[in-house]
Write an enzyme that holds these catalytic residues in place. Structure first.
Site, PDB file in Angstrom:
ATOM      1  N   HIS A  79       0.885  -1.114  -0.031  1.00  0.00           N
ATOM      2  CA  HIS A  79       0.150  -0.095  -0.080  1.00  0.00           C
ATOM      3  C   HIS A  79       0.892   1.239  -0.277  1.00  0.00           C
ATOM      4  CE1 HIS A  79      -3.696  -2.463   1.130  1.00  0.00           C
ATOM      5  NE2 HIS A  79      -2.604  -3.455   1.808  1.00  0.00           N
TER       6      HIS A  79
ATOM      7  N   GLU B 269      -7.252 -12.592   6.096  1.00  0.00           N
ATOM      8  CA  GLU B 269      -6.125 -11.944   6.948  1.00  0.00           C
ATOM      9  C   GLU B 269      -6.870 -12.067   8.331  1.00  0.00           C
ATOM     10  OE1 GLU B 269      -5.748  -7.803   6.698  1.00  0.00           O
ATOM     11  OE2 GLU B 269      -3.996  -7.592   7.669  1.00  0.00           O
TER      12      GLU B 269
HETATM   13  N1  HPA Z   1      -5.330  -5.002   5.400  1.00  0.00           N
HETATM   14  C1  HPA Z   1      -6.447  -4.351   5.282  1.00  0.00           C
HETATM   15  N2  HPA Z   1      -6.278  -2.945   5.003  1.00  0.00           N
HETATM   16  C2  HPA Z   1      -5.171  -2.689   4.786  1.00  0.00           C
HETATM   17  C3  HPA Z   1      -4.026  -3.309   5.097  1.00  0.00           C
HETATM   18  C4  HPA Z   1      -4.139  -4.496   5.369  1.00  0.00           C
HETATM   19  O1  HPA Z   1      -3.154  -5.413   5.468  1.00  0.00           O
HETATM   20  N3  HPA Z   1      -2.973  -2.311   4.695  1.00  0.00           N
HETATM   21  C5  HPA Z   1      -3.498  -1.173   4.345  1.00  0.00           C
HETATM   22  N4  HPA Z   1      -4.771  -1.281   4.380  1.00  0.00           N
HETATM   23 ZN    ZN Z   2      -2.666  -4.903   2.696  1.00  0.00          ZN
END
Ligand code: HPA
Ligand code: ZN
Length: 340
Positions: free
Chosen positions: A17, A198
């Protein structure tokens, strides 16, 4: 002298990101340049605040930091700083996420965001020898209608953006919420990816594949809880963009030794290594590879496999993939690693 395989292998980064590469030094400098007040006055204070308990505790701080980004020049400086850093890690190709809604909600014109990032990406091609592409992420904590509006606003920059993704707060915001947005994005020719698995359950990974048509799954580590899903990911060789240091900082795993990356690799999945938000998680790409080598005992063949998967899982064309894989094979051979 022992040669450093990780430093020498050419690598791709597929989960990064750009707002997550904002180092405290640049954050403070931009805060001053733009007269934006920050909750920190020194680099040390900022770094001390980077103690996270989960994804949301990180996102709160990450969105705070992004407030210093106002002008095209700011987005250029941010992106260029990452690309110079990436060059030092021998990254030769990067597919970079950006969050337009984080900026347009504050009144920053999308033109400033995209033009600033793109100008740096274009300069990296000629000056650093790094190829890049840009992926627009929708913030999943906002509504589907807002995501659709963000997509429509980006259509004039269609040629500058290769794909769309889905990030931000995962639990409670399943991929199914964005089915219509992704239908439209695919119809416009954007390649879809999505963060899933995640913090969220395996069912979100199924939804990302079946409802959004995701070509890669960002993170995806919770797939191991669902044997049928692992089999699907293996048979289809769906790339997983795994981010080891991120997962430890956000407590997906308590310790790096607990990370399941080596198990995912052993199961024959197309695992890649990435840095996610390196300014916040304490390491760029090579640091993630080193963590995998040192804590998970992934050997030279495994490291080469991970780097290969980075190119295979990229959106590069077949010819570019072949050239990168051949270059990687030459480094592997010089190190006595066996793999094709
Ligand atoms: N997960 C979700 N949103 C995010 C992440 C991530 O790892 N990094 C930046 N925004
Ligand atoms: Zn991410």
């Amino acid at each position: 002298m022992q040669r450093d395989l990780i430093a020498e292998i050419p690598k791709a980064e597929l989960h990064l990101h750009i707002e997550g590469t904002l180092e405290p030094e640049l954050m403070l400098a931009l805060g001053e340049r733009n007269r934006v007040r920050l909750p920190y006055s020194t680099v040390e204070e900022a770094r001390e605040a980077y103690e996270f308990t989960d994804l949301q505790s990180f996102l709160n701080i990450y969105y705070d930091g992004a407030q210093v980004l106002l002008t095209e020049e700011d987005f250029y400086d941010l992106t260029w700083a990452y690309l110079e850093r990436a060059r030092r890690d021998n990254i030769v190709h990067a597919e970079i996420f950006f969050d337009p809604q984080t900026h347009t909600e504050r009144g920053v014109p999308l033109q400033a965001v995209v033009s600033g990032i793109r100008a740096a990406l274009d300069a990296a091609g000629s000056e650093l020898g790094i190829t890049t592409s840009l992926i627009l992420c929708f913030l999943r904590h906002l509504s589907a209608a807002q995501a659709m509006a963000a997509l429509e606003e980006a259509l004039p920059w269609r040629e500058a953006i290769v794909g769309v993704g889905l990030d931000s707060s995962e639990i409670g915001n399943p991929p199914s919420k964005f089915t219509a947005v992704f239908d439209r994005a695919r119809a416009e020719g954007f390649l879809p990816v999505a963060h899933a698995g995640e913090e969220g359950p395996p069912s979100y990974i199924w939804e990302a594949l079946d409802l959004l048509g995701a070509r890669r799954i960002d993170h995806g580590v919770r797939c191991l809880e669902d044997e049928r899903l692992v089999e699907r990911l293996r048979v289809e060789q769906v790339p997983l963009t795994v981010c080891p240091l991120s997962n430890v900082k956000l407590r997906v795993f308590d310790r790096i030794e607990d990370h399941t990356l080596a198990r995912l690799l052993d199961r024959g999945l197309c695992v890649t290594v990435n840095s996610d938000d390196p300014a916040y998680f304490g390491g760029y790409l090579n640091a993630n590879y080193r963590a995998v080598r040192d804590a998970l005992a992934v050997d030279a063949d495994g490291l080469i496999r991970l780097a290969r998967n980075g190119f295979v899982g990229s959106f590069l064309d077949a010819g570019a993939k072949r050239r990168h894989l051949a270059a990687l094979d030459r480094v592997a051979a010089a190190h006595g690693a066996s793999l094709t």
